[in-house]
Structure formats: structure tokens, C-alpha cells
Scaffold this motif. Structure first.
Motif, PDB file in Angstrom:
ATOM      1  N   ARG A  69      48.400  43.091  37.340  1.00  5.98           N
ATOM      2  CA  ARG A  69      49.770  43.450  37.718  1.00  5.98           C
ATOM      3  C   ARG A  69      50.304  42.515  38.807  1.00  5.98           C
ATOM      4  O   ARG A  69      51.479  42.139  38.809  1.00  5.98           O
ATOM      5  CB  ARG A  69      49.837  44.906  38.183  1.00  5.98           C
ATOM      6  CG  ARG A  69      49.813  45.921  37.049  1.00  5.98           C
ATOM      7  CD  ARG A  69      50.227  47.291  37.548  1.00  5.98           C
ATOM      8  NE  ARG A  69      49.302  47.823  38.530  1.00  5.98           N
ATOM      9  CZ  ARG A  69      48.238  48.567  38.242  1.00  5.98           C
ATOM     10  NH1 ARG A  69      47.963  48.863  36.978  1.00  5.98           N
ATOM     11  NH2 ARG A  69      47.444  49.015  39.197  1.00  5.98           N
ATOM     12  N   ASN A  70      49.433  42.133  39.738  1.00  8.51           N
ATOM     13  CA  ASN A  70      49.857  41.246  40.811  1.00  8.51           C
ATOM     14  C   ASN A  70      50.126  39.824  40.322  1.00  8.51           C
ATOM     15  O   ASN A  70      50.806  39.046  40.992  1.00  8.51           O
ATOM     16  CB  ASN A  70      48.814  41.224  41.933  1.00  8.51           C
ATOM     17  CG  ASN A  70      48.829  42.499  42.758  1.00  8.51           C
ATOM     18  OD1 ASN A  70      49.770  43.292  42.667  1.00  8.51           O
ATOM     19  ND2 ASN A  70      47.797  42.723  43.539  1.00  8.51           N
ATOM     20  N   PHE A  71      49.582  39.476  39.159  1.00  5.22           N
ATOM     21  CA  PHE A  71      49.775  38.142  38.598  1.00  5.22           C
ATOM     22  C   PHE A  71      51.001  38.070  37.686  1.00  5.22           C
ATOM     23  O   PHE A  71      51.161  37.103  36.942  1.00  5.22           O
ATOM     24  CB  PHE A  71      48.536  37.709  37.806  1.00  5.22           C
ATOM     25  CG  PHE A  71      47.519  36.968  38.627  1.00  5.22           C
ATOM     26  CD1 PHE A  71      47.587  35.587  38.770  1.00  5.22           C
ATOM     27  CD2 PHE A  71      46.503  37.651  39.270  1.00  5.22           C
ATOM     28  CE1 PHE A  71      46.652  34.907  39.531  1.00  5.22           C
ATOM     29  CE2 PHE A  71      45.559  36.974  40.031  1.00  5.22           C
ATOM     30  CZ  PHE A  71      45.636  35.590  40.165  1.00  5.22           C
ATOM     31  N   LYS A  72      51.857  39.065  37.746  1.00 10.23           N
ATOM     32  CA  LYS A  72      52.971  39.130  36.799  1.00 10.23           C
ATOM     33  C   LYS A  72      53.930  37.943  36.934  1.00 10.23           C
ATOM     34  O   LYS A  72      54.621  37.590  35.979  1.00 10.23           O
ATOM     35  CB  LYS A  72      53.734  40.443  36.973  1.00 10.23           C
ATOM     36  CG  LYS A  72      54.359  40.639  38.354  1.00 10.23           C
ATOM     37  CD  LYS A  72      55.011  42.017  38.469  1.00 10.23           C
ATOM     38  CE  LYS A  72      55.603  42.231  39.858  1.00 10.23           C
ATOM     39  NZ  LYS A  72      56.199  43.576  39.999  1.00 10.23           N
TER      40      LYS A  72
ATOM     41  N   ARG B 147      40.327  49.859  36.685  1.00 10.31           N
ATOM     42  CA  ARG B 147      41.554  50.026  37.458  1.00 10.31           C
ATOM     43  C   ARG B 147      41.747  48.872  38.445  1.00 10.31           C
ATOM     44  O   ARG B 147      42.887  48.487  38.738  1.00 10.31           O
ATOM     45  CB  ARG B 147      41.547  51.365  38.192  1.00 10.31           C
ATOM     46  CG  ARG B 147      40.479  51.546  39.248  1.00 10.31           C
ATOM     47  CD  ARG B 147      40.691  52.864  39.989  1.00 10.31           C
ATOM     48  NE  ARG B 147      39.693  53.104  41.001  1.00 10.31           N
ATOM     49  CZ  ARG B 147      38.570  53.785  40.805  1.00 10.31           C
ATOM     50  NH1 ARG B 147      38.311  54.294  39.601  1.00 10.31           N
ATOM     51  NH2 ARG B 147      37.701  53.965  41.779  1.00 10.31           N
ATOM     52  N   ASP B 148      40.648  48.300  38.965  1.00  9.63           N
ATOM     53  CA  ASP B 148      40.768  47.151  39.863  1.00  9.63           C
ATOM     54  C   ASP B 148      41.255  45.929  39.099  1.00  9.63           C
ATOM     55  O   ASP B 148      42.094  45.160  39.592  1.00  9.63           O
ATOM     56  CB  ASP B 148      39.425  46.860  40.531  1.00  9.63           C
ATOM     57  CG  ASP B 148      39.005  47.943  41.511  1.00  9.63           C
ATOM     58  OD1 ASP B 148      39.903  48.648  42.018  1.00  9.63           O
ATOM     59  OD2 ASP B 148      37.799  48.092  41.772  1.00  9.63           O
ATOM     60  N   MET B 149      40.720  45.723  37.888  1.00  5.88           N
ATOM     61  CA  MET B 149      41.151  44.581  37.080  1.00  5.88           C
ATOM     62  C   MET B 149      42.627  44.713  36.705  1.00  5.88           C
ATOM     63  O   MET B 149      43.369  43.722  36.713  1.00  5.88           O
ATOM     64  CB  MET B 149      40.276  44.471  35.827  1.00  5.88           C
ATOM     65  CG  MET B 149      38.837  44.063  36.114  1.00  5.88           C
ATOM     66  SD  MET B 149      37.895  43.646  34.612  1.00  5.88           S
ATOM     67  CE  MET B 149      37.505  45.280  33.983  1.00  5.88           C
TER      68      MET B 149
ATOM     69  N   ILE C  56      42.300  46.220  28.416  1.00  4.34           N
ATOM     70  CA  ILE C  56      43.153  45.358  29.239  1.00  4.34           C
ATOM     71  C   ILE C  56      43.881  44.332  28.371  1.00  4.34           C
ATOM     72  O   ILE C  56      45.081  44.100  28.526  1.00  4.34           O
ATOM     73  CB  ILE C  56      42.307  44.659  30.316  1.00  4.34           C
ATOM     74  CG1 ILE C  56      41.886  45.686  31.388  1.00  4.34           C
ATOM     75  CG2 ILE C  56      43.066  43.509  30.956  1.00  4.34           C
ATOM     76  CD1 ILE C  56      40.922  45.149  32.402  1.00  4.34           C
ATOM     77  N   ALA C  57      43.155  43.706  27.442  1.00  2.00           N
ATOM     78  CA  ALA C  57      43.767  42.694  26.586  1.00  2.00           C
ATOM     79  C   ALA C  57      44.893  43.300  25.749  1.00  2.00           C
ATOM     80  O   ALA C  57      45.955  42.698  25.581  1.00  2.00           O
ATOM     81  CB  ALA C  57      42.711  42.054  25.693  1.00  2.00           C
ATOM     82  N   ARG C  58      44.668  44.508  25.215  1.00  2.00           N
ATOM     83  CA  ARG C  58      45.676  45.158  24.378  1.00  2.00           C
ATOM     84  C   ARG C  58      46.875  45.606  25.217  1.00  2.00           C
ATOM     85  O   ARG C  58      48.021  45.392  24.845  1.00  2.00           O
ATOM     86  CB  ARG C  58      45.079  46.374  23.662  1.00  2.00           C
ATOM     87  CG  ARG C  58      44.055  46.019  22.602  1.00  2.00           C
ATOM     88  CD  ARG C  58      43.410  47.258  22.009  1.00  2.00           C
ATOM     89  NE  ARG C  58      44.327  48.008  21.156  1.00  2.00           N
ATOM     90  CZ  ARG C  58      44.744  49.236  21.399  1.00  2.00           C
ATOM     91  NH1 ARG C  58      44.330  49.868  22.483  1.00  2.00           N
ATOM     92  NH2 ARG C  58      45.562  49.856  20.560  1.00  2.00           N
ATOM     93  N   GLN C  59      46.604  46.227  26.352  1.00  4.81           N
ATOM     94  CA  GLN C  59      47.679  46.781  27.168  1.00  4.81           C
ATOM     95  C   GLN C  59      48.593  45.693  27.720  1.00  4.81           C
ATOM     96  O   GLN C  59      49.821  45.866  27.768  1.00  4.81           O
ATOM     97  CB  GLN C  59      47.095  47.599  28.318  1.00  4.81           C
ATOM     98  CG  GLN C  59      48.156  48.220  29.229  1.00  4.81           C
ATOM     99  CD  GLN C  59      47.541  49.048  30.351  1.00  4.81           C
ATOM    100  OE1 GLN C  59      46.391  49.426  30.299  1.00  4.81           O
ATOM    101  NE2 GLN C  59      48.322  49.320  31.384  1.00  4.81           N
TER     102      GLN C  59
ATOM    103  N   ASN D 262      41.154  37.711  47.325  1.00  4.13           N
ATOM    104  CA  ASN D 262      41.359  39.120  46.991  1.00  4.13           C
ATOM    105  C   ASN D 262      42.750  39.273  46.381  1.00  4.13           C
ATOM    106  O   ASN D 262      43.730  39.524  47.079  1.00  4.13           O
ATOM    107  CB  ASN D 262      41.227  40.000  48.234  1.00  4.13           C
ATOM    108  CG  ASN D 262      41.482  41.459  47.935  1.00  4.13           C
ATOM    109  OD1 ASN D 262      41.505  41.874  46.771  1.00  4.13           O
ATOM    110  ND2 ASN D 262      41.669  42.257  48.966  1.00  4.13           N
ATOM    111  N   PHE D 263      42.836  39.108  45.053  1.00 11.42           N
ATOM    112  CA  PHE D 263      44.131  39.121  44.396  1.00 11.42           C
ATOM    113  C   PHE D 263      44.671  40.534  44.183  1.00 11.42           C
ATOM    114  O   PHE D 263      45.684  40.708  43.504  1.00 11.42           O
ATOM    115  CB  PHE D 263      44.063  38.344  43.083  1.00 11.42           C
ATOM    116  CG  PHE D 263      43.905  36.864  43.294  1.00 11.42           C
ATOM    117  CD1 PHE D 263      44.906  36.155  43.931  1.00 11.42           C
ATOM    118  CD2 PHE D 263      42.766  36.203  42.889  1.00 11.42           C
ATOM    119  CE1 PHE D 263      44.772  34.780  44.140  1.00 11.42           C
ATOM    120  CE2 PHE D 263      42.615  34.844  43.100  1.00 11.42           C
ATOM    121  CZ  PHE D 263      43.624  34.125  43.732  1.00 11.42           C
ATOM    122  N   LYS D 264      44.004  41.533  44.762  1.00 12.23           N
ATOM    123  CA  LYS D 264      44.619  42.851  44.854  1.00 12.23           C
ATOM    124  C   LYS D 264      45.697  42.824  45.946  1.00 12.23           C
ATOM    125  O   LYS D 264      46.543  43.708  46.011  1.00 12.23           O
ATOM    126  CB  LYS D 264      43.567  43.916  45.164  1.00 12.23           C
ATOM    127  CG  LYS D 264      42.596  44.147  44.011  1.00 12.23           C
ATOM    128  CD  LYS D 264      41.430  45.022  44.413  1.00 12.23           C
ATOM    129  CE  LYS D 264      41.865  46.437  44.702  1.00 12.23           C
ATOM    130  NZ  LYS D 264      40.724  47.323  44.994  1.00 12.23           N
TER     131      LYS D 264
END
Length: 366
Positions: free
Chosen positions: A301-304, A294-296, A328-331, A261-263
Motif C-alpha cells: 500500500r505504501n508503494f502505491k 498483513r505486513d506485506m 497478495i498477487a490477486r488482490q 522499513n517500508f511500512k
């Protein structure tokens, strides 16, 4: 505001009760048919239930005084909580309808239909507006749907190619696949391995550090036997480094990781401590297109602190919207390497391109 419920056999009688008790300035908030009375659940009569409201300040022509907290006391004759909640829901619904009616179409006819389709695909509103403006500016004939749809896919593909990265595959020797549980990392690794061997004539090896699930180890070992490629299980960081050194002469080494659970940020930290992210390593984050955007985004964000530059989106065959992948890819300025669309190895995987994304986005447009 004074709110009260009235029940009468007919609407005129209900309105009469409203006027008698609340006066001519009362406002009808809701009305519906209800059954009342009867004996042992039988012989109930149909009546009209009306919920009406009166703003005393407005009825006197005065400006309403600011709200003052009077120790949370409710006024007399205030309706029960359930009725009050129902009224609030109805008011919110009416407010939404009024907003929708006030909104004027941004485009003409079929271009507006295209814009709404892109929004329904959950494409970023700004990008949807830019693309629809582009279509309108090029004066495409949307009446000839077959030819115009093909033209729109080509135009959208060109636009996506300028904003979304589609990295070259196998540019690194070591490729980690990371991602949450249930997205299909292990099957995806087998597909990539098969593609690299059969279509690109590369020497491939497999490593797994997913020691949480015995089934995952057995599954990847089975794929390795079928493909006739070497396979190592690493239970700690030292064994992982040893496996990398053992396969140093191979063209491509694919590393499977545990789905967590990488959240939860501490799972990302745990992953960071078990792998080596050097210059000869690429990390692919595997996400399912059936997940909420929003979950993705929260996972990314957690993988920063981990250098993730490529995305793999799975379950495109189960997804109904494809805008989130583009958003997501663009942002996050990440490339999209692969799309998978089933369980078959090695068939159900394709290199992601701008044309493929555009085609998926426009697939249901009619």
C-alpha cells in the motif's frame, strides 16, 4: 452478574456452598484443583476451586435493565481483577468452542479435508471454497492420493493461471529491486544476473544505490567480480543517472536499493526521489514469505506511488504457508516474477509459474 469463587475439599461440598450463597439459579463458569493451607510450603491439601455466577435479573424472571454507568463503582463481593480476567478468558474460549461445534462441514469427507488444508495454508477463503467446489464437481477420487493430488495440482495451476500474472522476464532493460531489510535483495540480484548470463546469454551490468550498508556494496562487488560484469556505486541521483547512461548499451542493468522499513511511508518517498521510473524500467518488490501477510500488504500500500508490477518472494524454503503470496498477487493485481529458496548463487531461484505455486500450496496435503 454476581461472580464469586468457592473453595472446598470436594466438588459436592463446593456445590453446596454455591447453592447456599447464590441459590439454585447459579451457573458454574470454571472449576479446577488447587492446593491450599500447609506450613512453610509443605503439607498443602488438595481442594476444588469453583467460580460461579448468578444473574439476579434472570433469577427473578425479569428482563435485565440496560447498563447505567454508576461512576465505575464495582459491586460488593466482585472478584479480584485477576480472577475476573480468568473468567472472561474462559468464557471466550467456551464461546469459540460452541461456534466451532455449530459449524457444519461445507463439503463431504476428503473434500472438506482439502478445504481445511487450503485455509490452513492461509489461502483466501473465497478462492479455497471455489477450488474445493471445482474438485468436488469433477468428482476426483481423493482415495488414490498420488494420482488425485497430481490432478488437483493441475486443476489449481489452471485456476491460478487465470487470476495471477506471471510476467515475462527481462522485458525491460533496467530492473530495480526494492524491499524491506532482511529479505535478500542483494543475493537475489546476483542470482538473476547469473541466470541472465548463463541461461539467456545477456550482457548484464550492476548498479547499487544501497550506500547505507558498506557490507552490501562489498557483497555485490564480489558477485560482479565472480561473474565478470561491470559494477557501479551511485551515492546520489546524479551518479545513478550517470551509471544508467554508462550502461545504456547493455541488455540488462540490475539496480540494488537500500533495505528500509517500508511500512514507514517517508522511506518510500525517499526511494522515489533517488531513482528514475521511465518506460524502460521495471520495479520488482522483494518480499519474504516468512513475513506476515498483513505486513506485506501494508508495504505494498505504501508503494502505491511507485509503479511496482512484479513481486519476488524469497525464503520459500523457510516458509510453512504459501497462500499469502497468491492472495497478495490477486488482490493487488501484481505479477510474481521469481521465487527463491536458499542462499546458493545462481541455483536457488526459479521463475514463478502457476504450477510451481500450486505444487507448493499442495505439498503437505495428505
Amino acid at each position: 452478574m454476581k461472580i464469586k469463587k468457592f473453595i472446598a475439599p470436594t466438588m459436592p461440598e463446593a456445590m453446596k456452598k454455591v447453592r447456599q450463597e447464590l441459590g439454585p439459579d447459579a451457573v458454574i463458569l470454571n472449576s479446577k484443583n488447587v492446593k491450599t493451607g500447609g506450613f512453610l510450603g509443605m503439607f498443602k491439601k488438595m481442594n476444588i476451586e469453583v467460580i460461579a455466577a448468578l444473574d439476579p435479573a434472570a433469577s427473578r424472571g425479569k428482563v435485565k435493565e440496560p447498563y447505567i454507568n454508576r461512576k465505575n463503582r464495582l459491586p460488593e463481593n466482585y472478584p479480584p481483577a485477576s480472577d475476573s480476567d480468568e473468567v472472561l478468558k474462559e468464557l471466550k474460549h467456551l464461546k469459540t468452542l460452541m461456534k466451532e461445534q455449530k459449524q457444519q462441514p461445507l463439503f463431504h469427507d476428503s473434500c472438506q479435508k482439502l478445504y481445511e488444508h487450503l485455509l490452513n495454508q492461509e489461502l483466501d477463503k473465497e478462492l479455497a471454497h471455489e477450488f474445493t467446489t471445482l474438485v468436488e464437481g469433477n468428482q476426483l477420487s481423493l482415495n488414490s492420493m498420488t494420482s488425485s493430488k497430481r490432478d488437483m495440482v493441475n486443476m489449481l495451476s489452471e485456476k491460478l493461471g487465470k487470476t495471477v500474472q506471471f510476467p515475462e522476464l527481462y522485458s525491460k532493460q533496467f530492473v530495480h529491486l526494492v524491499g524491506p531489510t532482511g529479505v535478500g535483495k542483494t543475493t537475489t540480484i546476483a542470482k538473476i544476473a547469473a541466470d541472465a548470463m548463463l541461461n539467456r546469454d545477456l550482457n548484464v551490468a550492476l548498479i547499487t544505490i544501497d550506500t547505507y550498508r558498506i557490507a552490501a556494496i562489498d557483497q555485490l562487488r564480489t558477485y560482479a567480480k565472480i561473474l565478470d560484469i561491470p559494477f557501479e556505486v551511485a551515492y546520489n541521483f546524479e551518479e545513478y543517472i550517470a551509471a544508467r547512461e554508462k550502461f545504456a548499451k547493455y541488455d540488462l542493468i540490475l539496480v540494488d536499493t537500500a533495505g528500509r522499513n517500508f511500512k514507514e511511508i517517508f522511506h518510500v518517498q525517499e526511494l522515489k526521489e533517488t531513482m528514475d521510473f521511465n518506460q524502460n524500467t521495471a520495479t520488482h518488490l522483494v518480499l519474504s514469505l516468512t513475513s506476515k501477510e498483513r505486513d506485506m500488504k501494508e508495504i505494498i500500500r505504501n508503494f502505491k506511488e511507485i509503479p511496482v508490477y512484479q513481486l519476488i518472494f524469497t525464503k520459500t524454503d523457510e516458509a510453512s504457508v504459501f497462500g499469502p503470496a497468491i492472495n497478495i498477487a490477486r488482490q493487488h493485481e501484481m505479477g510474481i516474477a521469481y521465487l527463491t529458496n536458499g542462499q546458493d548463487v545462481p541455483d536457488d531461484i526459479v521463475k514463478c509459474t502457476s504450477n510451481k505455486l500450486a505444487s507448493l500450496l499442495m505439498e503437505d496435503f495428505e
